[in-house]
Design a protein around this motif. Structure first.
Motif, mmCIF file in Angstrom:
data_model
loop_
_atom_site.group_PDB
_atom_site.id
_atom_site.type_symbol
_atom_site.label_atom_id
_atom_site.label_comp_id
_atom_site.label_asym_id
_atom_site.label_seq_id
_atom_site.Cartn_x
_atom_site.Cartn_y
_atom_site.Cartn_z
ATOM 1 N N ARG A 1 20.688 10.089 -28.696
ATOM 2 C CA ARG A 1 20.023 9.664 -29.927
ATOM 3 C C ARG A 1 20.759 8.452 -30.477
ATOM 4 O O ARG A 1 21.956 8.519 -30.783
ATOM 5 C CB ARG A 1 19.995 10.766 -30.988
ATOM 6 C CG ARG A 1 19.130 10.375 -32.186
ATOM 7 C CD ARG A 1 19.005 11.467 -33.216
ATOM 8 N NE ARG A 1 20.163 11.541 -34.099
ATOM 9 C CZ ARG A 1 20.144 12.073 -35.313
ATOM 10 N NH1 ARG A 1 19.019 12.594 -35.789
ATOM 11 N NH2 ARG A 1 21.239 12.120 -36.040
ATOM 12 N N LEU A 2 20.030 7.376 -30.589
ATOM 13 C CA LEU A 2 20.570 6.156 -31.186
ATOM 14 C C LEU A 2 20.275 6.155 -32.681
ATOM 15 O O LEU A 2 19.236 6.665 -33.119
ATOM 16 C CB LEU A 2 19.946 4.921 -30.542
ATOM 17 C CG LEU A 2 20.053 4.813 -29.021
ATOM 18 C CD1 LEU A 2 19.449 3.485 -28.568
ATOM 19 C CD2 LEU A 2 21.473 4.965 -28.542
ATOM 20 N N SER A 3 21.188 5.559 -33.435
ATOM 21 C CA SER A 3 21.008 5.406 -34.870
ATOM 22 C C SER A 3 21.177 3.941 -35.239
ATOM 23 O O SER A 3 21.938 3.217 -34.593
ATOM 24 C CB SER A 3 22.031 6.240 -35.642
ATOM 25 O OG SER A 3 21.906 7.611 -35.355
ATOM 26 N N CYS A 4 20.481 3.536 -36.276
ATOM 27 C CA CYS A 4 20.619 2.179 -36.788
ATOM 28 C C CYS A 4 20.683 2.271 -38.305
ATOM 29 O O CYS A 4 19.730 2.746 -38.947
ATOM 30 C CB CYS A 4 19.447 1.322 -36.343
ATOM 31 S SG CYS A 4 19.447 -0.353 -37.040
ATOM 32 N N TYR A 5 21.799 1.824 -38.856
ATOM 33 C CA TYR A 5 21.977 1.847 -40.302
ATOM 34 C C TYR A 5 21.686 0.462 -40.850
ATOM 35 O O TYR A 5 22.159 -0.546 -40.312
ATOM 36 C CB TYR A 5 23.402 2.263 -40.674
ATOM 37 C CG TYR A 5 23.666 2.154 -42.152
ATOM 38 C CD1 TYR A 5 24.384 1.098 -42.687
ATOM 39 C CD2 TYR A 5 23.159 3.113 -43.023
ATOM 40 C CE1 TYR A 5 24.606 0.996 -44.057
ATOM 41 C CE2 TYR A 5 23.360 3.026 -44.383
ATOM 42 C CZ TYR A 5 24.094 1.961 -44.897
ATOM 43 O OH TYR A 5 24.301 1.862 -46.247
ATOM 44 N N ALA A 6 20.927 0.415 -41.933
ATOM 45 C CA ALA A 6 20.566 -0.842 -42.581
ATOM 46 C C ALA A 6 21.187 -0.911 -43.966
ATOM 47 O O ALA A 6 20.976 -0.022 -44.790
ATOM 48 C CB ALA A 6 19.051 -0.966 -42.691
ATOM 49 N N SER A 7 21.940 -1.947 -44.205
ATOM 50 C CA SER A 7 22.510 -2.130 -45.533
ATOM 51 C C SER A 7 21.442 -2.685 -46.472
ATOM 52 O O SER A 7 20.426 -3.208 -46.032
ATOM 53 C CB SER A 7 23.690 -3.093 -45.456
ATOM 54 O OG SER A 7 23.241 -4.369 -45.038
ATOM 55 N N GLY A 8 21.661 -2.558 -47.755
ATOM 56 C CA GLY A 8 20.717 -3.125 -48.711
ATOM 57 C C GLY A 8 19.804 -2.088 -49.316
ATOM 58 O O GLY A 8 19.686 -0.963 -48.827
ATOM 59 N N ARG A 9 19.115 -2.479 -50.370
ATOM 60 C CA ARG A 9 18.285 -1.555 -51.142
ATOM 61 C C ARG A 9 16.821 -1.615 -50.783
ATOM 62 O O ARG A 9 16.015 -0.894 -51.344
ATOM 63 C CB ARG A 9 18.441 -1.860 -52.626
ATOM 64 C CG ARG A 9 19.864 -1.805 -53.141
ATOM 65 C CD ARG A 9 19.926 -2.180 -54.602
ATOM 66 N NE ARG A 9 21.300 -2.224 -55.100
ATOM 67 C CZ ARG A 9 21.632 -2.548 -56.328
ATOM 68 N NH1 ARG A 9 20.700 -2.856 -57.199
ATOM 69 N NH2 ARG A 9 22.898 -2.570 -56.707
ATOM 70 N N THR A 10 16.468 -2.490 -49.849
ATOM 71 C CA THR A 10 15.057 -2.702 -49.570
ATOM 72 C C THR A 10 14.643 -2.177 -48.206
ATOM 73 O O THR A 10 13.646 -2.609 -47.652
ATOM 74 C CB THR A 10 14.721 -4.196 -49.663
ATOM 75 O OG1 THR A 10 15.522 -4.905 -48.694
ATOM 76 C CG2 THR A 10 14.988 -4.739 -51.043
ATOM 77 N N PHE A 11 15.410 -1.246 -47.671
ATOM 78 C CA PHE A 11 15.137 -0.742 -46.328
ATOM 79 C C PHE A 11 13.712 -0.235 -46.200
ATOM 80 O O PHE A 11 13.062 -0.421 -45.166
ATOM 81 C CB PHE A 11 16.133 0.374 -46.003
ATOM 82 C CG PHE A 11 15.903 1.035 -44.681
ATOM 83 C CD1 PHE A 11 15.468 2.354 -44.600
ATOM 84 C CD2 PHE A 11 16.115 0.340 -43.504
ATOM 85 C CE1 PHE A 11 15.258 2.971 -43.385
ATOM 86 C CE2 PHE A 11 15.906 0.947 -42.276
ATOM 87 C CZ PHE A 11 15.486 2.262 -42.226
#
Length: 125
Positions: A18-28
């Motif tokens: 299982r791959l994960s991708c984290y996105a910074s910021g408030r507009t994900f």
């Protein structure tokens, strides 16, 4: 937005990752998200995408029925569950973000607005 992928590794054929991708910021939650992959000597290949709310998804024929893309907007995460892995799935996998509340998924890598660094997936036979 900045994207960071993780979860790659070495697995035997038939196994799962299982791959994960984290996105910074408030507009994900205003981005459609996708996974692409690139094998050595090959071009970038679309794998899967889903809309801002997860209501629409699209998969490459080569992974349909084996991979599942999902997201958790509360945690700014998108996932790629990969089952029944094959040696031909070996590649560097990258996540990408497309700005907009689209429901028709985009498959061309150069249309995406943001990219994360890749994570290596190696499937041994």
């Amino acid at each position: 937005v900045q994207l960071q992928a993780s979860g790659g590794g070495l697995v035997q054929a038939g196994g799962s990752l299982r791959l994960s991708c984290y996105a910074s910021g408030r507009t994900f939650n205003s981005f459609a998200m996708a996974w692409f992959r690139q094998a050595p000597g090959q071009g970038r290949e679309f794998v899967a995408a889903l809309s801002w709310n997860g209501g629409s998804t699209l998969y490459a024929e080569s992974v349909k029925g084996r991979f599942t893309i999902s997201r958790n907007n509360a945690k700014n995460l998108v996932y790629l569950q990969m089952n029944s892995l094959k040696p031909e799935d070996t590649a560097v996998y990258s996540c990408a973000a497309y700005r907009g509340y689209i429901t028709t998924m985009v498959v061309h890598w150069d249309d995406y607005d943001f990219w994360g660094q890749g994570t290596q997936v190696t499937v041994s036979s």
